[in-house]
Scaffold this motif. Structure first.
Motif, PDB file in Angstrom:
ATOM      1  N   ALA A   1       0.654  -1.221  -0.063  1.00  0.00           N
ATOM      2  CA  ALA A   1       0.082   0.038  -0.028  1.00  0.00           C
ATOM      3  C   ALA A   1       0.888   1.145   0.163  1.00  0.00           C
ATOM      4  O   ALA A   1       1.994   1.130   0.406  1.00  0.00           O
ATOM      5  CB  ALA A   1      -0.870   0.159   1.030  1.00  0.00           C
ATOM      6  N   ALA A   2       0.319   2.515  -0.346  1.00  0.00           N
ATOM      7  CA  ALA A   2       1.252   3.696  -0.341  1.00  0.00           C
ATOM      8  C   ALA A   2       1.087   4.286   1.002  1.00  0.00           C
ATOM      9  O   ALA A   2       2.311   4.969   1.023  1.00  0.00           O
ATOM     10  CB  ALA A   2       0.347   4.613  -1.378  1.00  0.00           C
ATOM     11  N   THR A   3       0.207   3.693   1.777  1.00  0.00           N
ATOM     12  CA  THR A   3       0.093   4.475   3.332  1.00  0.00           C
ATOM     13  C   THR A   3      -0.250   3.185   4.096  1.00  0.00           C
ATOM     14  O   THR A   3      -0.680   2.309   3.590  1.00  0.00           O
ATOM     15  CB  THR A   3      -0.706   5.552   3.155  1.00  0.00           C
ATOM     16  OG1 THR A   3      -2.146   4.985   3.191  1.00  0.00           O
ATOM     17  CG2 THR A   3      -0.750   6.921   2.271  1.00  0.00           C
ATOM     18  N   PRO A   4       0.116   3.461   5.382  1.00  0.00           N
ATOM     19  CA  PRO A   4       0.153   2.287   6.423  1.00  0.00           C
ATOM     20  C   PRO A   4      -1.470   1.958   6.262  1.00  0.00           C
ATOM     21  O   PRO A   4      -1.929   0.730   6.601  1.00  0.00           O
ATOM     22  CB  PRO A   4       0.162   2.863   7.647  1.00  0.00           C
ATOM     23  CG  PRO A   4       1.263   3.953   7.341  1.00  0.00           C
ATOM     24  CD  PRO A   4       0.766   4.406   6.207  1.00  0.00           C
TER      25      PRO A   4
ATOM     26  N   SER B   1       3.897   7.496  -7.807  1.00  0.00           N
ATOM     27  CA  SER B   1       3.897   8.805  -7.237  1.00  0.00           C
ATOM     28  C   SER B   1       2.650   9.488  -7.235  1.00  0.00           C
ATOM     29  O   SER B   1       2.457  10.606  -6.713  1.00  0.00           O
ATOM     30  CB  SER B   1       5.104   9.690  -8.127  1.00  0.00           C
ATOM     31  OG  SER B   1       4.479  10.115  -9.308  1.00  0.00           O
ATOM     32  N   VAL B   2       1.605   8.831  -7.760  1.00  0.00           N
ATOM     33  CA  VAL B   2       0.234   9.382  -7.479  1.00  0.00           C
ATOM     34  C   VAL B   2      -0.535   8.898  -6.530  1.00  0.00           C
ATOM     35  O   VAL B   2      -0.308   7.819  -5.972  1.00  0.00           O
ATOM     36  CB  VAL B   2      -0.583   9.211  -8.924  1.00  0.00           C
ATOM     37  CG1 VAL B   2       0.339   9.849 -10.296  1.00  0.00           C
ATOM     38  CG2 VAL B   2      -0.664   7.760  -9.272  1.00  0.00           C
ATOM     39  N   ASN B   3      -1.651   9.342  -6.105  1.00  0.00           N
ATOM     40  CA  ASN B   3      -2.355   8.785  -4.925  1.00  0.00           C
ATOM     41  C   ASN B   3      -3.110   7.548  -5.306  1.00  0.00           C
ATOM     42  O   ASN B   3      -2.925   6.778  -4.403  1.00  0.00           O
ATOM     43  CB  ASN B   3      -3.532  10.060  -4.530  1.00  0.00           C
ATOM     44  CG  ASN B   3      -2.902  11.149  -3.756  1.00  0.00           C
ATOM     45  OD1 ASN B   3      -1.747  11.009  -3.345  1.00  0.00           O
ATOM     46  ND2 ASN B   3      -3.467  12.355  -4.034  1.00  0.00           N
ATOM     47  N   ASP B   4      -3.745   7.458  -6.367  1.00  0.00           N
ATOM     48  CA  ASP B   4      -4.361   6.226  -6.921  1.00  0.00           C
ATOM     49  C   ASP B   4      -3.373   5.506  -7.546  1.00  0.00           C
ATOM     50  O   ASP B   4      -3.360   5.545  -9.092  1.00  0.00           O
ATOM     51  CB  ASP B   4      -5.618   6.631  -7.465  1.00  0.00           C
ATOM     52  CG  ASP B   4      -6.474   5.057  -7.671  1.00  0.00           C
ATOM     53  OD1 ASP B   4      -5.964   4.323  -8.007  1.00  0.00           O
ATOM     54  OD2 ASP B   4      -7.569   5.374  -7.584  1.00  0.00           O
TER      55      ASP B   4
END
Length: 314
Positions: A106-109, A222-225
């Protein structure tokens, strides 16, 4: 033809590939399943350049598939398997990925997760079957090590059966539109290393601009989705006239390998940036600077941006 893509270089990986092919063949018929290494007779194959011959044999099969079952493990995915996934996906062939570990990314926890280090692999897979939970403990206990082995084997067998069933539901002949979109300026797609910026990155883009290319750089990481970013990167990459990938490191990154496979399937030019190649050696093969599916799939390798001009086909 159904293709089982799997890591080849360890006996346990080949054994899992053979088990998967056997289970798939029980329903689809053994003659409709292709298992690399086994069906190219790699152990006994004699050729002037063995790795090149193996690349040719595997690539020929990849063009006539109706489905692919790809076996993937851990955070360092086999670049040859990822190349084959990209090849199949570019031809419109469904790929079912079977992952044999319990890691997700995942990009964030607390963000949405995906199954593989590069979300492009998730995007390209028509379905992902996971073997993340141990099988049931055997009723008659035979010792903790034997019991634990049984639970892992049961876990794998169940997942393989599910993956084979799903693949048979999705199979369809390969179809591809090789027409390049009409555009005033040639398009180059650049796939940078996910492991950090390289010193030559800006110079590579500048050199491509100098040669008359419009340059687009992958940005899915580098993008959110990240899955939407993967879809956008893929759409641009498979329509590009030129693909430039950073394959530096111990093996080509998963996304770079998949992009290379797509470019090879569509007959596009691929240049590999590899400033410090690490050579590998396998019994009976010529020395390789990368997995043979990558080494022979690319049009040329370069170590500095100055070398690009001599490698680009007009």
């Amino acid at each position: 033809m159904l293709y089982v893509a799997h890591r080849l270089f360890a006996a346990h990986d080949r054994a899992l590939g053979a088990q998967t092919a056997r289970i798939l063949g029980e329903t689809a018929g053994d003659d409709n399943v292709f298992l690399p290494f086994c069906d190219t007779d790699e152990e006994d194959l004699v050729a002037d350049i063995k790795g090149l011959r193996l690349f040719e044999l595997d690539s020929a099969r990849l063009r006539y598939l109706s489905g692919m079952l790809a076996l993937l493990h851990g955070p360092s995915l086999d670049d040859g398997v990822c190349m084959e996934i990209g090849f199949a996906a570019a031809l419109g062939v469904p790929v079912v990925a079977l992952t044999t570990d319990f890691i997700t990314y995942a990009a964030t926890p607390d963000g949405p997760s995906w199954s593989f280090p590069d979300p492009l692999i998730d995007f390209l897979a028509a379905d992902v079957i996971s073997a993340r939970t141990l099988g049931a403990a055997p009723e008659g206990r035979s010792g903790r090590f034997a019991d634990f082995e049984h639970r892992n084997r049961a876990q794998l067998v169940e997942a393989v059966h599910l993956a084979c069933q799903r693949l048979l539901e999705l199979t369809r002949p390969a179809q591809v539109n090789d027409q390049k979109p009409a555009r005033e300026q040639r398009l180059a797609f650049v796939e940078p290393s996910p492991y950090g910026a390289r010193a030559d990155g800006d110079e590579i883009g500048a050199k491509l601009h100098e040669l008359g290319y419009q340059v687009v750089t992958a940005n899915r990481l580098s993008v959110n989705d990240r899955l939407d970013g993967a879809a956008a990167d893929w759409a641009t990459a498979i329509s590009a006239d030129l693909l430039v990938v950073d394959v530096s490191g111990p093996e080509a990154p998963p996304g770079a390998a998949a992009m290379i496979g797509a470019a090879v399937a569509r007959g596009r030019t691929v240049l590999a940036y590899n400033p410090a190649p690490a050579w590998t050696f396998a019994h009976g093969r010529e020395p390789n600077w990368r997995n043979l599916m990558i080494q022979y799939g690319v049009s040329g390798m370069f170590a500095t941006s100055a070398e690009i001009k001599d490698l680009v086909r007009e």
